[in-house]
Scaffold this active site. Structure first.
Site, PDB file in Angstrom:
ATOM      1  N   LYS A  33       0.821  -1.216   0.000  1.00 41.39           N
ATOM      2  CA  LYS A  33       0.000   0.000   0.000  1.00 41.39           C
ATOM      3  C   LYS A  33       0.857   1.270   0.000  1.00 41.39           C
ATOM      4  CE  LYS A  33      -3.721  -2.419   2.469  1.00 41.39           C
ATOM      5  NZ  LYS A  33      -4.335  -2.628   3.801  1.00 41.39           N
TER       6      LYS A  33
ATOM      7  N   TYR B 234      -6.199  -4.428  -6.548  1.00 45.92           N
ATOM      8  CA  TYR B 234      -5.834  -4.381  -5.119  1.00 45.92           C
ATOM      9  C   TYR B 234      -5.233  -5.723  -4.664  1.00 45.92           C
ATOM     10  CZ  TYR B 234      -6.557  -4.402  -0.051  1.00 45.92           C
ATOM     11  OH  TYR B 234      -6.376  -4.532   1.303  1.00 45.92           O
TER      12      TYR B 234
ATOM     13  N   TYR C 151      -1.428  -0.794  11.567  1.00 43.93           N
ATOM     14  CA  TYR C 151      -2.806  -1.088  11.983  1.00 43.93           C
ATOM     15  C   TYR C 151      -3.112  -0.260  13.222  1.00 43.93           C
ATOM     16  CZ  TYR C 151      -1.529  -4.910   8.921  1.00 43.93           C
ATOM     17  OH  TYR C 151      -1.065  -5.642   7.863  1.00 43.93           O
TER      18      TYR C 151
END
Ligand code: GLU
Length: 304
Positions: free
Chosen positions: A66, A188, A240
């Site tokens: 990402k 993705y 995260y």
């Protein structure tokens, strides 16, 4: 600094932590990886490389990808990226749906799944062949050609990616996804399923430690200010809902993935990548986090 001695002592001090944590199993194909592996590659800003263990074993980089798609989106769209995705830590799990509803379809940051799906959508719009462009980009920043996306992993994600599909349709309902859901998710999953080894990842992350330029070729990938922004986002959102913990115990910008990889950097000093598949409850590699904590403690190089 005597990196070989430092790395050897890290390896020694990691011993008690082997066997802790669990391999990610929500993507069945990822659960098949043999759990007790560990690799580390550290590249200094003068080009020297120091390594431990399975540093040349390829693994699924997952969410670390990402960062690279974000860089490509910034190259294409510059500031316009930030009209469709925010820059705040989410404080929620990476695949949470609730936040997306009360924030009306604008994902908190580009590293939670919803944010990365919006970034994937931008690249599908901007680039004729996003998969090829992504691989080409990875080759240009690493100087290596020997990696590809694992089709089985991508397929496995697709078959079990109910939450990501839900998120993508949700984004579409708010007008924040321009292309077809299947097309965006196909790209993705392709970039998440990219396989790289620690050495290649450390090389790729050297760009962020080297003023936005590829060390070996001098090619400019990002401006200084864009590099600062990507590093800032990794620092605040890269782990995260454990980004605070990572900053607290390691103190470097970086990004983790559920394949057990972590890549991080110290501006002007080094880039580093670690990999070990067993994850803690928040989804970060147990040995990887510990190794980096020991690295910044022993070298005295954290950004704080
Ligand atoms: N492809 C994974 C997913 O969408 C990425 C997860 C991760 O590494 O955080 O669930």
């Amino acid at each position: 600094l005597d990196y070989p001695t430092i790395l050897a002592s890290i390896q020694e001090e990691l011993r008690p932590f082997w066997g802790q944590g669990k391999v990610a199993d929500y993507i069945p194909e990822l659960a098949r990886v043999s759990p007790d592996q560990f690799g580390l590659s550290l590249e200094c800003s003068d080009g020297r490389i120091f390594e431990l263990g399975a540093s040349t074993t390829p693994f699924s980089i997952q969410s670390i990808s990402k960062v690279f798609t974000l860089v490509m989106a910034i190259q294409c769209l510059s500031e316009k990226v930030w009209t469709r995705v925010g820059v705040e830590p989410s404080g929620n799990p990476f695949n949470s749906l609730v936040q997306l509803e009360y924030e009306e379809g604008v994902p908190r940051n580009p590293f939670i799944n919803a944010g990365a799906i919006v970034i994937a959508d931008m690249l599908v719009s901007e680039l004729g062949a996003p998969k090829e462009a992504f691989l080409q980009f990875m080759r240009s920043i690493t100087g290596e050609v020997g990696f590809s996306s694992n089709e089985k992993v991508a397929q496995s994600e697709k078959e079990h990616g109910f939450r990501n599909s839900a998120m993508a349709y949700f984004l579409k309902s708010y007008g924040n996804l321009k292309n077809e859901v299947e097309v965006v998710l196909d790209f993705y999953y392709f970039h998440c399923a990219l396989e790289m080894n620690c050495r290649q990842l450390a090389k790729a992350f050297m760009v962020f430690a080297n003023h936005g330029c590829v060390l070996q070729t001098g090619e400019k990938v990002l401006s200084l200010s864009q590099t600062k922004r990507v590093n800032a986002l990794m620092q605040t959102c890269g782990f995260y809902d454990e980004s605070g913990e990572f900053t607290f115990s390691v103190g470097l910008p970086g990004k983790s993935g559920v394949g057990g990889g972590i890549a991080a950097l110290h501006p002007q000093e080094f880039s580093v990548s670690v990999w070990s598949p067993r994850l803690n409850k928040k989804g970060n590699s147990v040995l990887g986090m510990k190794a980096l904590e020991l690295l910044t403690t022993k070298t005295g190089f954290s950004i704080f």
